[in-house]
Write a protein that holds these residues in place. Structure first.
Motif, PDB file in Angstrom:
ATOM      1  N   VAL A 188       0.898  11.478   0.797  1.00 58.43           N
ATOM      2  CA  VAL A 188       2.201  10.816   0.899  1.00 58.43           C
ATOM      3  C   VAL A 188       2.034   9.298   0.967  1.00 58.43           C
ATOM      4  CG1 VAL A 188       2.267  11.071   3.415  1.00 58.43           C
ATOM      5  CG2 VAL A 188       4.385  10.717   2.166  1.00 58.43           C
TER       6      VAL A 188
ATOM      7  N   PRO B 213       1.676   7.589  -2.763  1.00 57.58           N
ATOM      8  CA  PRO B 213       2.957   7.420  -3.474  1.00 57.58           C
ATOM      9  C   PRO B 213       3.869   6.379  -2.820  1.00 57.58           C
ATOM     10  CG  PRO B 213       2.440   9.751  -3.247  1.00 57.58           C
ATOM     11  CD  PRO B 213       1.430   9.011  -2.434  1.00 57.58           C
ATOM     12  N   VAL B 214       3.924   6.357  -1.493  1.00 54.72           N
ATOM     13  CA  VAL B 214       4.756   5.356  -0.808  1.00 54.72           C
ATOM     14  C   VAL B 214       4.254   3.949  -1.129  1.00 54.72           C
ATOM     15  CG1 VAL B 214       5.303   4.385   1.463  1.00 54.72           C
ATOM     16  CG2 VAL B 214       5.586   6.830   1.056  1.00 54.72           C
TER      17      VAL B 214
ATOM     18  N   ALA C 256       5.052   3.109  -4.837  1.00 52.23           N
ATOM     19  CA  ALA C 256       6.494   2.886  -5.025  1.00 52.23           C
ATOM     20  C   ALA C 256       6.922   1.563  -4.398  1.00 52.23           C
ATOM     21  CB  ALA C 256       7.284   4.046  -4.421  1.00 52.23           C
TER      22      ALA C 256
ATOM     23  N   VAL D  41      13.369   3.127  -0.348  1.00 55.18           N
ATOM     24  CA  VAL D  41      12.313   3.678  -1.210  1.00 55.18           C
ATOM     25  C   VAL D  41      11.322   4.486  -0.382  1.00 55.18           C
ATOM     26  CG1 VAL D  41      10.292   3.049  -2.588  1.00 55.18           C
ATOM     27  CG2 VAL D  41      12.495   2.000  -3.073  1.00 55.18           C
ATOM     28  N   THR D  42      10.944   3.943   0.779  1.00 57.58           N
ATOM     29  CA  THR D  42      10.010   4.662   1.648  1.00 57.58           C
ATOM     30  C   THR D  42      10.599   5.995   2.090  1.00 57.58           C
ATOM     31  OG1 THR D  42       9.133   2.549   2.467  1.00 57.58           O
ATOM     32  CG2 THR D  42       8.661   4.507   3.782  1.00 57.58           C
TER      33      THR D  42
ATOM     34  N   LEU E  75      12.979   7.781   0.568  1.00 55.55           N
ATOM     35  CA  LEU E  75      13.114   8.684  -0.582  1.00 55.55           C
ATOM     36  C   LEU E  75      11.789   9.350  -0.931  1.00 55.55           C
ATOM     37  CD1 LEU E  75      14.892   9.781  -2.885  1.00 55.55           C
ATOM     38  CD2 LEU E  75      14.261   7.761  -4.238  1.00 55.55           C
ATOM     39  N   VAL E  76      10.724   8.551  -1.002  1.00 56.29           N
ATOM     40  CA  VAL E  76       9.413   9.113  -1.358  1.00 56.29           C
ATOM     41  C   VAL E  76       8.910  10.046  -0.260  1.00 56.29           C
ATOM     42  CG1 VAL E  76       7.002   8.562  -1.879  1.00 56.29           C
ATOM     43  CG2 VAL E  76       8.836   7.129  -2.816  1.00 56.29           C
ATOM     44  N   THR E  77       9.045   9.615   0.985  1.00 60.91           N
ATOM     45  CA  THR E  77       8.563  10.434   2.104  1.00 60.91           C
ATOM     46  C   THR E  77       9.272  11.781   2.156  1.00 60.91           C
ATOM     47  OG1 THR E  77       8.034   8.478   3.426  1.00 60.91           O
ATOM     48  CG2 THR E  77       8.323  10.543   4.620  1.00 60.91           C
TER      49      THR E  77
ATOM     50  N   THR F   8      10.702  13.348  -0.133  1.00 63.28           N
ATOM     51  CA  THR F   8      10.434  14.157  -1.323  1.00 63.28           C
ATOM     52  C   THR F   8       9.033  14.758  -1.285  1.00 63.28           C
ATOM     53  OG1 THR F   8      11.917  12.776  -2.665  1.00 63.28           O
ATOM     54  CG2 THR F   8      10.317  14.135  -3.843  1.00 63.28           C
ATOM     55  N   VAL F   9       8.048  13.929  -0.904  1.00 63.30           N
ATOM     56  CA  VAL F   9       6.645  14.346  -0.975  1.00 63.30           C
ATOM     57  C   VAL F   9       6.238  15.206   0.219  1.00 63.30           C
ATOM     58  CG1 VAL F   9       4.260  13.522  -1.054  1.00 63.30           C
ATOM     59  CG2 VAL F   9       6.034  12.335  -2.372  1.00 63.30           C
TER      60      VAL F   9
END
Length: 587
Positions: free
Chosen positions: A180, A183-184, A187, A572-573, A575-577, A579-580
């Protein structure tokens, strides 16, 4: 809720208010809260101070020692010299800076990374003619999110890992959160690349102007080793220094008629710089340059114990009327003169031949005890430290980098736990000479350790009194499912980390997150990782994270600057967190 749970929430609320609206230190506030919970009978003494025995907290303290070895050897400066280059735009600068900063922060405490890179990025921005305000918030943000890649990247990760060990008997290895964290980081880096230049303003730096400073002329010689020989003046980063400028250059005893950015450096070239006294300290951090004034290699003071000092010759100075060489200045005072200023003018020429007078101002490299020994003697009328940092000992840089890599491999391969690998690395830094024993206390930030350790008392009280369970039930009163509960956990941690501290927020929300997971019948691991990620996502309010405060002054920023870019970074953090994390650790 019973009375004890209500009282605990009042204490937690008081802590938040004190941190937000008073000037009391966070360590004093949290220690006071632990004392109140203990005296009121809610916690026993061993419960109130359990945080100070937590492996995560101890690991944070030990990693300060590892980072100190990298600092004293100049390892980070050594690496960045080869990475930054000379881009011709803000976005080009982001391409050079963002990913290396994130990568370094994955293995070093992000506060340490920003502290070491801040002067280098300021100097770099001057050379590129790019406002520092375009680069320093991105430096802080990338250091923050880069720390989410590994367990040792930030103290928050270590604290949550320690909580997992004590509460669930589970410990994470070095790269378990990289799925995770990477990707964070990517992004966040992409967002800064696309929007950083647009959203960040041009601000005037808070640095003092060179013209307002005392000026010296300092001479440095290009060594045969170190990598500067064969480079141009501009390529070596010597054209636009923060605290001075290259005035002249001598080769084979003769002065070059013209020194341009394209002039190639050769071994034994003598470079004459003019600037503020801090210029000498800045140049002492450049690998491949050695002072030409005096002979610092003959100074009988350990490298880690050296400092830059300014001293004014007094009436009882033993060498008045004699040249520096005749007066045996280095032997008598255990200090080397780098430059001399007289009546406000810089003296040039060979320092050893200068006959000293009362009132001459000397720029010295001396031991840490020089100021203490001569502050109240009449040898000098004024003695003061210019820099409290020793010159980088670049000869030990490969050792410190090797020790860091060994620590990472020992934990990543499962041979040692994080705390064991970190403690071995700390000992190796001392035994190898990368760090002196006397400097260890100076590098360990005891305030941070106290804040983390004391904040465990709040979490323990929240669990013991049922306050955590009450908040968890309230969060779930709207009937959200597991993913919605995860999102609410992220939001609650994010709010706390902006108004509290990242570590205190993690300790406070962790028990709530565990209660939420139990209530919805979900796996607790996604909630623990979400707390870990959200506690590091402090981008909106500068007081929420130390690296943001560190760049605020040098960048000339206002709070609105952080809000403007911090809100998109937080989104953004999140959303990625969100999701992943469920994909890697199923709910």
């Amino acid at each position: 809720m019973g009375f004890e749970a209500v009282f605990t929430l009042i204490v937690v609320g008081s802590v938040l208010l004190c941190l937000a609206f008073t000037r009391l230190g966070a360590d004093l506030i949290l220690l006071g809260a632990a004392l109140v919970l203990m005296v009121s009978g809610i916690l026993e003494p061993d419960e109130a101070f359990v945080g100070f025995a937590n492996p995560g907290v101890i690991t944070v303290a030990v990693l300060y020692v590892v980072a100190a070895g990298l600092t004293e050897t100049g390892a980070v400066q050594w690496i960045t010299q080869h990475l930054l280059g000379r881009p011709d735009s803000v976005r080009g600068a982001y391409l050079r800076m963002l990913l290396p900063v994130g990568a370094m922060s994955a293995f070093l405490n992000n506060t340490t990374v920003v502290a070491m890179l801040l002067p280098a990025i300021q100097d770099w921005s001057n050379r590129l003619r790019i406002p520092a305000s375009k680069l320093l918030i991105p430096l802080s943000y990338m250091a923050i999110i880069g720390g989410t890649i590994t367990i040792i990247g930030t103290s928050t990760n270590l604290v949550v890992n320690g909580l997992l060990l004590s509460e669930k008997g589970i410990t994470l290895r070095m790269f378990d959160i990289a799925a995770v964290g990477i990707p964070v980081t990517l992004a966040g880096g992409l967002l800064l690349y696309l929007l950083g230049d647009k959203l960040l303003p041009v601000r005037q730096s808070a640095l003092e102007q060179l013209q307002q400073a005392r000026e010296y002329a300092v001479e440095f010689r290009v060594s045969e080793t170190g990598g500067l020989a064969g480079k141009t003046v501009a390529g070596a980063g010597l054209r636009n220094l923060v605290h001075g400028y290259l005035a002249k250059m001598q080769r084979d005893g003769s002065e070059l008629e013209e020194v341009t950015p394209e002039t190639l450096l050769e071994p034994e070239d003598v470079l004459i710089f003019v600037g503020a006294p801090e210029c000498a300290g800045e140049l002492r951090q450049v690998r491949g340059l050695n002072p030409n004034g005096g002979d610092v290699t003959k100074l009988k003071v350990r490298h880690s114990q050296r400092r830059l000092v300014e001293a004014i010759v007094g009436p009882d100075f033993a060498g008045i009327g004699m040249s520096v060489k005749e007066g045996r200045f280095r032997s008598n005072y255990q200090a080397v003169i780098l430059s001399i200023s007289r009546s406000g003018e810089m003296l040039r020429g060979k320092i050893g031949d200068v006959k000293l007078r009362v009132g001459d101002t000397l720029l010295l490299e001396a031991g840490t005890d020089f100021v203490r020994r001569y502050r109240f003697r009449r040898d000098f009328m004024l003695v003061s430290n210019i820099s409290n940092t020793p010159p980088a000992n670049f000869s030990k840089a490969p050792w410190s980098i090797g020790i860091l890599l060994s620590m990472i491999l020992l934990n990543a391969t499962g041979l040692l736990e994080v705390i064991e690998a970190a403690m071995l690395a700390g000992v190796a830094m001392v035994l190898s000479g990368c760090l002196s024993v006397g400097n260890i206390r100076r590098y360990v930030n005891t305030q941070v350790i106290i804040v983390i350790g004391a904040s465990f008392a709040l979490g323990a009280a929240m669990v013991k009194t049922g306050a955590a369970e009450f908040i968890a039930l309230k969060l779930l009163s709207s009937g959200v499912g597991p993913w919605g509960a995860l999102a609410l956990t992220f939001l609650l941690t994010l709010v706390f980390t902006e108004i509290l501290t990242n570590n205190a927020a993690a300790v406070l929300v962790f028990p709530i997150a565990m209660e939420v997971a139990d209530t919805v019948g979900a796996n607790f691991m996604p909630f623990a990782i979400t707390v870990m990620m959200a506690a590091s996502a402090s981008f909106i309010i500068p007081i929420g994270y130390q690296t943001n405060l560190m760049v605020m002054g040098p960048g000339g920023y206002r709070t609105s600057d952080f809000i403007r870019l911090g809100i998109p970074m937080s989104l953004v953090t999140a959303l990625v967190t969100l999701t992943v994390v469920p994909a890697v650790w199923p709910l």
